[in-house]
Each structure stands twice: as structure tokens, then as C-alpha cells.
Scaffold this motif. Sequence first.
Motif, PDB file in Angstrom:
ATOM      1  N   ILE A   1       0.814  -1.215   0.000  1.00  0.00           N
ATOM      2  CA  ILE A   1       0.000   0.000   0.000  1.00  0.00           C
ATOM      3  C   ILE A   1       0.850   1.269   0.000  1.00  0.00           C
ATOM      4  CG2 ILE A   1      -2.033  -1.078   1.005  1.00  0.00           C
ATOM      5  CD1 ILE A   1      -1.190  -0.042   3.737  1.00  0.00           C
ATOM      6  N   GLN A   2       2.143   1.110   0.170  1.00  0.00           N
ATOM      7  CA  GLN A   2       3.088   2.220  -0.003  1.00  0.00           C
ATOM      8  C   GLN A   2       4.483   1.638  -0.234  1.00  0.00           C
ATOM      9  OE1 GLN A   2       2.853   5.900   2.487  1.00  0.00           O
ATOM     10  NE2 GLN A   2       4.988   5.493   2.945  1.00  0.00           N
ATOM     11  N   GLY A   3       5.210   2.223  -1.189  1.00  0.00           N
ATOM     12  CA  GLY A   3       6.569   1.788  -1.438  1.00  0.00           C
ATOM     13  C   GLY A   3       6.769   1.069  -2.752  1.00  0.00           C
ATOM     14  N   LEU A   4       5.892   1.314  -3.724  1.00  0.00           N
ATOM     15  CA  LEU A   4       6.064   0.673  -5.028  1.00  0.00           C
ATOM     16  C   LEU A   4       7.352   1.122  -5.709  1.00  0.00           C
ATOM     17  CD1 LEU A   4       2.422   0.698  -6.494  1.00  0.00           C
ATOM     18  CD2 LEU A   4       3.659  -1.202  -5.446  1.00  0.00           C
ATOM     19  N   ASP A   5       7.836   2.302  -5.359  1.00  0.00           N
ATOM     20  CA  ASP A   5       9.108   2.766  -5.913  1.00  0.00           C
ATOM     21  C   ASP A   5      10.263   1.893  -5.422  1.00  0.00           C
ATOM     22  OD1 ASP A   5       8.539   3.835  -3.334  1.00  0.00           O
ATOM     23  OD2 ASP A   5      10.107   5.332  -3.573  1.00  0.00           O
ATOM     24  N   VAL A   6      10.134   1.373  -4.205  1.00  0.00           N
ATOM     25  CA  VAL A   6      11.148   0.464  -3.656  1.00  0.00           C
ATOM     26  C   VAL A   6      11.120  -0.849  -4.434  1.00  0.00           C
ATOM     27  CG1 VAL A   6      11.944  -0.778  -1.601  1.00  0.00           C
ATOM     28  CG2 VAL A   6      10.939   1.517  -1.381  1.00  0.00           C
ATOM     29  N   LEU A   7       9.922  -1.328  -4.723  1.00  0.00           N
ATOM     30  CA  LEU A   7       9.758  -2.528  -5.553  1.00  0.00           C
ATOM     31  C   LEU A   7      10.452  -2.341  -6.902  1.00  0.00           C
ATOM     32  CD1 LEU A   7       8.349  -5.177  -6.566  1.00  0.00           C
ATOM     33  CD2 LEU A   7       6.314  -3.764  -7.007  1.00  0.00           C
ATOM     34  N   ASP A   8      10.224  -1.205  -7.544  1.00  0.00           N
ATOM     35  CA  ASP A   8      10.836  -0.929  -8.848  1.00  0.00           C
ATOM     36  C   ASP A   8      12.368  -0.908  -8.762  1.00  0.00           C
ATOM     37  OD1 ASP A   8       8.366  -0.714 -10.078  1.00  0.00           O
ATOM     38  OD2 ASP A   8       8.245   1.456  -9.814  1.00  0.00           O
ATOM     39  N   THR A   9      12.874  -0.319  -7.688  1.00  0.00           N
ATOM     40  CA  THR A   9      14.323  -0.235  -7.525  1.00  0.00           C
ATOM     41  C   THR A   9      14.940  -1.617  -7.350  1.00  0.00           C
ATOM     42  OG1 THR A   9      14.175   1.968  -6.526  1.00  0.00           O
ATOM     43  CG2 THR A   9      16.190   0.726  -6.115  1.00  0.00           C
ATOM     44  N   ILE A  10      14.320  -2.452  -6.533  1.00  0.00           N
ATOM     45  CA  ILE A  10      14.835  -3.806  -6.309  1.00  0.00           C
ATOM     46  C   ILE A  10      14.782  -4.616  -7.606  1.00  0.00           C
ATOM     47  CG2 ILE A  10      14.420  -6.000  -5.113  1.00  0.00           C
ATOM     48  CD1 ILE A  10      13.455  -4.357  -2.704  1.00  0.00           C
ATOM     49  N   ALA A  11      13.675  -4.490  -8.334  1.00  0.00           N
ATOM     50  CA  ALA A  11      13.481  -5.303  -9.545  1.00  0.00           C
ATOM     51  C   ALA A  11      14.520  -5.020 -10.627  1.00  0.00           C
ATOM     52  CB  ALA A  11      12.080  -5.071 -10.098  1.00  0.00           C
ATOM     53  N   LYS A  12      15.082  -3.814 -10.626  1.00  0.00           N
ATOM     54  CA  LYS A  12      16.016  -3.461 -11.700  1.00  0.00           C
ATOM     55  C   LYS A  12      17.482  -3.673 -11.330  1.00  0.00           C
ATOM     56  CE  LYS A  12      16.338   1.515 -10.648  1.00  0.00           C
ATOM     57  NZ  LYS A  12      16.024   2.867 -11.149  1.00  0.00           N
ATOM     58  N   GLN A  13      17.747  -4.254 -10.156  1.00  0.00           N
ATOM     59  CA  GLN A  13      19.127  -4.480  -9.750  1.00  0.00           C
ATOM     60  C   GLN A  13      19.783  -5.541 -10.641  1.00  0.00           C
ATOM     61  OE1 GLN A  13      20.682  -2.502  -7.363  1.00  0.00           O
ATOM     62  NE2 GLN A  13      18.686  -1.495  -7.683  1.00  0.00           N
ATOM     63  N   PRO A  14      21.083  -5.446 -10.847  1.00  0.00           N
ATOM     64  CA  PRO A  14      21.799  -6.444 -11.659  1.00  0.00           C
ATOM     65  C   PRO A  14      21.629  -7.848 -11.071  1.00  0.00           C
ATOM     66  CG  PRO A  14      23.174  -4.524 -11.276  1.00  0.00           C
ATOM     67  CD  PRO A  14      21.982  -4.368 -10.384  1.00  0.00           C
ATOM     68  N   ARG A  15      21.482  -8.853 -11.926  1.00  0.00           N
ATOM     69  CA  ARG A  15      21.273 -10.226 -11.479  1.00  0.00           C
ATOM     70  C   ARG A  15      22.078 -11.181 -12.345  1.00  0.00           C
ATOM     71  NH1 ARG A  15      16.673 -12.022 -14.963  1.00  0.00           N
ATOM     72  NH2 ARG A  15      16.010 -10.191 -16.132  1.00  0.00           N
ATOM     73  N   ASN A  16      22.260 -12.392 -11.832  1.00  0.00           N
ATOM     74  CA  ASN A  16      23.004 -13.381 -12.611  1.00  0.00           C
ATOM     75  C   ASN A  16      22.057 -14.185 -13.502  1.00  0.00           C
ATOM     76  OD1 ASN A  16      21.751 -15.346 -10.994  1.00  0.00           O
ATOM     77  ND2 ASN A  16      23.548 -15.654  -9.700  1.00  0.00           N
ATOM     78  N   ASP A  17      22.566 -15.234 -14.135  1.00  0.00           N
ATOM     79  CA  ASP A  17      21.746 -15.994 -15.075  1.00  0.00           C
ATOM     80  C   ASP A  17      20.701 -16.862 -14.388  1.00  0.00           C
ATOM     81  OD1 ASP A  17      23.502 -17.805 -13.970  1.00  0.00           O
ATOM     82  OD2 ASP A  17      24.174 -18.656 -15.878  1.00  0.00           O
ATOM     83  N   LYS A  18      20.735 -16.910 -13.038  1.00  0.00           N
ATOM     84  CA  LYS A  18      19.718 -17.626 -12.260  1.00  0.00           C
ATOM     85  C   LYS A  18      18.721 -16.646 -11.637  1.00  0.00           C
ATOM     86  CE  LYS A  18      21.776 -21.567 -12.973  1.00  0.00           C
ATOM     87  NZ  LYS A  18      21.186 -22.583 -13.895  1.00  0.00           N
TER      88      LYS A  18
END
Length: 232
Positions: free
Chosen positions: A185-202
Motif C-alpha cells: 500500500i506504499q513503497g512501489l518505488d522500492v519494488l521498482d528499484t529492487i526489480a532493476k538491480q543487476p542479477r546473474n543468469d539464475k
Amino acid sequence: MKKISLLLLLLWALFPASAQKKSKKDYLITLSTEFGTMYAILYDQTPKHKANFIALADTGFYNGTLFHRIIENFMIQGGDPTSKKAKSGEMLGGGDVGYKVPAEFNVTLFHKKGALAAARDNNPEKASSGCQFYIVQGKKFTDQELAAQEKRAGRALTDSQKQVYKTLGGTPHLDGNYTVFGEVIQGLDVLDTIAKQPRNDKDRPQKDIAMQIKVEKVKKKKITKKFGYTYE
């Protein structure tokens, strides 16, 4: 975890959804990360999932676990207990608490952006993991894309759901397959930030993203005033 599972059986029996709806208070979930804080509520329409999440969070179970799987424009997933002490790059997602939560599908609860839903394996009952969850990021859909989704799933979306998927976004192809039991209900910008972090092939973030989860009972009027969330 046997003590928790026995406690949950008692909670499920004593606190049906109809009783919870009469309460003037609700549980506010505070999920903190290095990228900021998300606040969420859990639905009364999914009492087993609600009781389960609260019981685990109250013991501090989630504190120090990682968001071990992130896919931008899809979702971020966490709650694997083995992630607390995982080595860098180690594949995660197999940890559990030794029990599943029965599916609680509800056509009014869907995978809009910010939806809190339960992960699961391929069990035929579609029962949920006892601990792992994901938060939907998704994307925005056009009318044509939603029509294709409906045809593929053999299930119609309501006009209000279509509007949400077009303006806020989400992952409609998951509807009816995974239990949605709450929402940010608050903090969707935090969700967006986490989702775009660099990740490996897994799909594991290259840098660990740990969480801390706090649960507290708050007056519904206060939640509405502070976060704008309206109870039915």
C-alpha cells in the motif's frame, strides 16, 4: 517448524475470514530493505495465508532472508530460509518450512502491481509454499494484450481489473494459479528499484538484498488515513 504449523491449524480454526472483517484493527506489514521500506496489508479473504505469514513474521523468520529471485517487469521473490547464510552466487529457492498452505483463490484478488502472492512448486492442488512469497511488478497492458491473455487462460477479467492492468500494471497470466493474499500500500518505488538491480543468469541479485519484516496491529482508520487504503 512443527510448533508453528500446529499453531496455524488452531489460528485457521479460530479466526475465519468473517470474524476478521469485524475487527477495527488490521495487521500492518513493514518490509524494510537497504533500498527503502514497503508497507503492506494482508487480505481477510485468504485467512490461512494471512495467519501463516503473520505467525512466521512474529518469530522473526523473515529477518535476514534475501530477495533471491528478481525479474524486472515481472516480480521479486523472497522468503527462502536457506538464503540467510547462502554463499555468493549460490542458487536459491528450494528452502521451505516443511508444510504447504492450501490454495485460497479468489477472483476479486488478482496480480496487479504490488500484489503479495505465495510461491509454490508444481503440486496439483496448487498449494502454496509455507514461507516463500513474491511481490508483483509486472507491466502495463493494452486492450489487445489483455484480450489475448483472456483467450489463453479461458477466463474473463472484469472491467475494473482490466483498467488496473492498463494503468497500474501487473501479471494477469498468474491469476488463478497462485494465491494472492495481500498488497503493498506504499513503497512501489522500492519494488521498482529492487526489480532493476543487476542479477546473474539464475535471476539472483548480484548483491544480496536482505529484508526485515515487522508486523503490528493498527487501527484500520489509521491505515486508511496514512496510506489511503480503503477497506470494504
